[in-house]
Write a protein that holds these residues in place. Structure first.
Motif, short mmCIF file in Angstrom:
data_model
loop_
_atom_site.label_atom_id
_atom_site.label_comp_id
_atom_site.label_asym_id
_atom_site.label_seq_id
_atom_site.Cartn_x
_atom_site.Cartn_y
_atom_site.Cartn_z
N ASN A 99 -5.88 5.81 2.43
CA ASN A 99 -5.67 4.39 2.05
C ASN A 99 -5.72 3.54 3.42
O ASN A 99 -4.76 2.83 3.61
N ILE A 157 0.80 -1.17 0.24
CA ILE A 157 -0.06 -0.02 -0.05
C ILE A 157 0.86 1.25 0.00
O ILE A 157 1.71 1.40 0.84
N ILE A 179 -6.26 -3.26 -0.37
CA ILE A 179 -6.02 -2.22 1.16
C ILE A 179 -6.92 -3.10 1.91
O ILE A 179 -8.06 -2.91 2.08
#
Lengths: 441, 252
Positions: A97, A73, A182
């Protein structure tokens, strides 16, 4: 485990986990690592759910998992739009995120505290709660998250605290240089006799590659606590969002949840589970969705009445256009001990295209004998009488149709008790129907 | 103003209107009476443009423009208004914004600027008094939970707001108590002028005691079989519809 279509991503994940590449977070307790290992074995065994799985009969992950998703990520990007809501007086927490962005977030008022990943892991009373409210058993998507999540935040509402200012948790997803996976989670603990409001918005900005988001939220609502929660999805195309929410309700607690999707999200799957463990609880669930193009939204709710005198009320309404697909599965379990249960459920759909599909399944399983339960599921078309009535007053057909769609969804939105939220969701509604200049209500 | 020539219409293959001829001039009130099933409401629906009805032949001209080729909304914008026999409840659409939207659509079609909020509200307040409709109803969802009388008064409020050339009242009197009937009638009487016209469709003569028609037509089996002045309504009331039926059979 043979995964067919999903083999590539499945193999990628299992390899990564087995090679112990960054699946253990700094300061992670042994017990959490143990839970992750267990979750991984569940995921490895079950794999991604296919349509052979009863719970995934109408929802395929094929479109979400077809790309070369990577579990690395990118947290290097800053966001410009944190998706604040106009005229909403709220304390703002921004997660980019999945990761806490302190520079974009506000301090919280007295009575409610926020903890980001390292603080959560350093605090045993929180750390041991992780994955203890939502436990795997047979959900491979929950297991996937537990095995792989990299961020966890906690909102803690103190005992007896009345927090009048809502907390707005802005989930922002931003530029990715490759297709990303994610996985992250949040835990909310509402202590005894507290009351708080948590508004969660899911927003994306400059997303160019596909995003597959796995979000797990666990909520522990103690005796006589009141927790108002809102989920408003404004994600863009190319985002695939899978949420598992597990809520424990102790005696006399109240949980209100609204689940509004007026976005362009490609795929949204919510599993919202409420375990009514104590007596005298109340649970109100609202949902609204308008789907266009080939959007797919699947809401699975489960209300498990385990104790007597609990009351639930659920209303989900949706409009389907183009070649979209909506799934609603509303389970209500009333256990043998749960006498005097009152449970009402309703799912109404307007199906406005020959190519759109709705699968609506109310599922009541009642083992107690002194209960009041009802459910209703409708899939209807545009009411021609109403359309003609509006046209006969000089209102053009397209506009009249939009008015009818708006009014259908507005019946849910008008139940949101925060005016700024009502305005915000109405704006999303107008935008989704491209009827900005039209106010009907 | 309105010219209906040899209008035929059918629904699901069954012919209901079998050649209607009617001429309505500005400033006139016409009543159309007839027994159940004679085609009264069909005539209203066909004029307003309801899709289920097929028009076989004939023409309907409003100030020289053929209405039959127009969508229902364009007929309304040209100045036709139908007060529904059964007004529709639309939850979630507020009465006031519905009126605002309708009015601005009609004004836009006629090239008129949109009313400001203030102008609109002034107009609304004025017209509201005409039909004695409470403000609380104006702010509610369209017709939702309205009583029968409130729904009919709301139709007249819409009529007053949209100010059509030609208004068709489809059994507006059915289900009205005498107070509501008087309010509706007095509203219509205040709204009538030398530039507009009304077609009142009714089963009973009762409404015509309050709204006095210039002409009365009797519709039977899809045709206007007799026309006259207001005395015809009285005669009909006295002799009943059987008189017409026999009369009709006599002709055949």
């Amino acid at each position: 485990m043979k995964q067919g279509l999903y083999n590539k991503f499945y193999n990628y994940l299992t390899d990564r986990f087995e090679q112990k590449q960054s699946t253990v977070l700094p300061f992670e307790s042994e017990s959490l690592t143990g839970k992750r290992n267990h979750a991984f074995s569940v995921f490895k065994e079950l794999g991604f759910p296919t349509r052979k799985n009863e719970e995934w009969k109408f929802t395929s992950l094929a479109s979400a998992l077809k790309d070369d998703l990577q579990w690395t990520i990118d947290h290097s990007h800053s966001v410009t739009n944190t998706n604040k809501i106009d005229n909403l007086e709220a304390s703002h927490i921004v997660l980019v995120n999945g990761k806490y962005a302190p520079e974009l977030s506000d301090a919280l008022p007295e009575g409610i505290s926020f903890y980001e990943t390292s603080a959560v892991l350093a605090e045993p009373r929180f750390a041991e709660k992780i994955a203890s409210i939502a436990t795997e058993q047979d959900s491979s998507m929950l297991a996937l998250n537990t095995a792989f999540f990299t961020e966890i935040s906690v909102l803690h509402v103190a005992k007896n605290a009345l927090v009048e200012t809502p907390v707005h948790v802005s989930h922002v997803f931003t530029v990715n240089v490759h297709p990303e996976f994610i996985p992250y989670r949040m835990l909310i603990i509402a202590e005894q006799h507290s009351e708080a409001t948590v508004i969660e918005t899911y927003h994306s900005e400059s997303v160019v590659h596909p995003l597959f988001i796995s979000y797990v939220s666990e909520q522990d609502v103690h005796e006589s606590a009141i927790l108002h929660t809102h989920m408003i999805n404004t994600l863009c195309e190319n985002t695939y969002f899978v949420q598992h929410r597990e809520v424990l309700q102790a005696r006399d607690s109240v949980v209100n949840n609204s689940n509004i999707s007026l976005s362009e999200v490609s795929l949204l799957r919510n599993d919202l589970n409420f375990q009514l463990q104590g007596t005298g609880t109340e649970t109100n669930l609202l949902g609204a969705y308008i789907l266009t193009d080939s959007q797919h939204v699947d809401n699975h709710t489960l209300v498990d009445h385990q104790s007597p005198h609990c009351h639930t009320n659920e209303v989900y309404k949706g409009v389907l256009l183009d070649s979209s697909h909506a799934v609603f599965n509303g389970k209500v379990f009333v256990r043998q001990d749960a006498q005097k249960t009152r449970a009402f459920q309703q799912n109404n759909n307007l199906l406005l295209s020959d190519n759109a599909t709705v699968n609506s399944k109310p599922q009541l399983e009642i083992f107690a004998d002194d209960v009041k339960c009802s459910h209703g599921s409708t899939i209807g078309q545009m009411n021609d009488e109403a359309l003609f009535y509006l046209q006969a007053r000089g209102i053009g057909k397209d506009l009249a149709k939009k008015m009818i769609m708006q009014s259908f969804i507005f019946e849910v939105l008008e139940r949101l008790t925060i005016p700024a939220l009502q305005d915000y969701t109405s704006e999303l509604l107008f935008k989704k129907l491209q009827s900005e200049n039209l106010t009907v209500a | 103003m309105l010219n209906i020539n040899n209008l035929h219409s059918s629904i699901e293959g069954k012919e209901i209107l079998k050649g209607i001829n009617l001429k309505v001039n500005a400033g006139e009130i016409h009543a159309i009476m007839g027994p159940n099933g004679s085609g009264k409401s069909t005539l209203a629906s066909v004029l307003a443009g309801k899709e289920e009805y097929e028009v076989g032949e004939g023409e309907v001209l409003l100030d020289g423009k053929d209405l039959l080729d127009m969508a229902p909304e364009d007929r309304a914008r040209e100045g036709l208004f139908l007060a529904f026999q059964y007004p529709i409840e639309i939850p979630g659409v507020s009465n006031i914004n519905f009126l605002k939207t309708a009015l601005s659509e009609i004004r836009a079609y006629r090239g008129l600027p949109e009313l400001t909020s203030k102008e609109f509200l002034t107009l609304l307040k004025d017209k509201q008094e005409l039909v004695e409709l409470k403000s609380s109803l104006v702010n509610r969802s369209l017709n939702e939970g309205f009583s029968g009388g409130e729904k009919k008064r709301n139709e007249i409020l819409q009529l007053a707001m949209l100010d059509p050339k030609l208004a068709i009242l489809d059994e507006t009197d059915s289900g009205l108590d005498i107070d509501a009937l008087r309010i509706v009638a007095s509203g219509v009487n205040k709204l009538r002028n030398e530039n507009n016209a009304f077609v009142i469709i009714t089963h009973y003569q009762r409404l015509l005691e309050y709204i006095v028609p210039d002409f009365v037509h009797i519709l039977y089996d899809g045709r206007i079989i007799k026309s006259g002045t207001k005395e015809l309504a009285l005669e009909l009331e006295e002799k009943g519809y059987d008189w017409i039926t026999q009369h009709e059979t006599g002709i055949v």
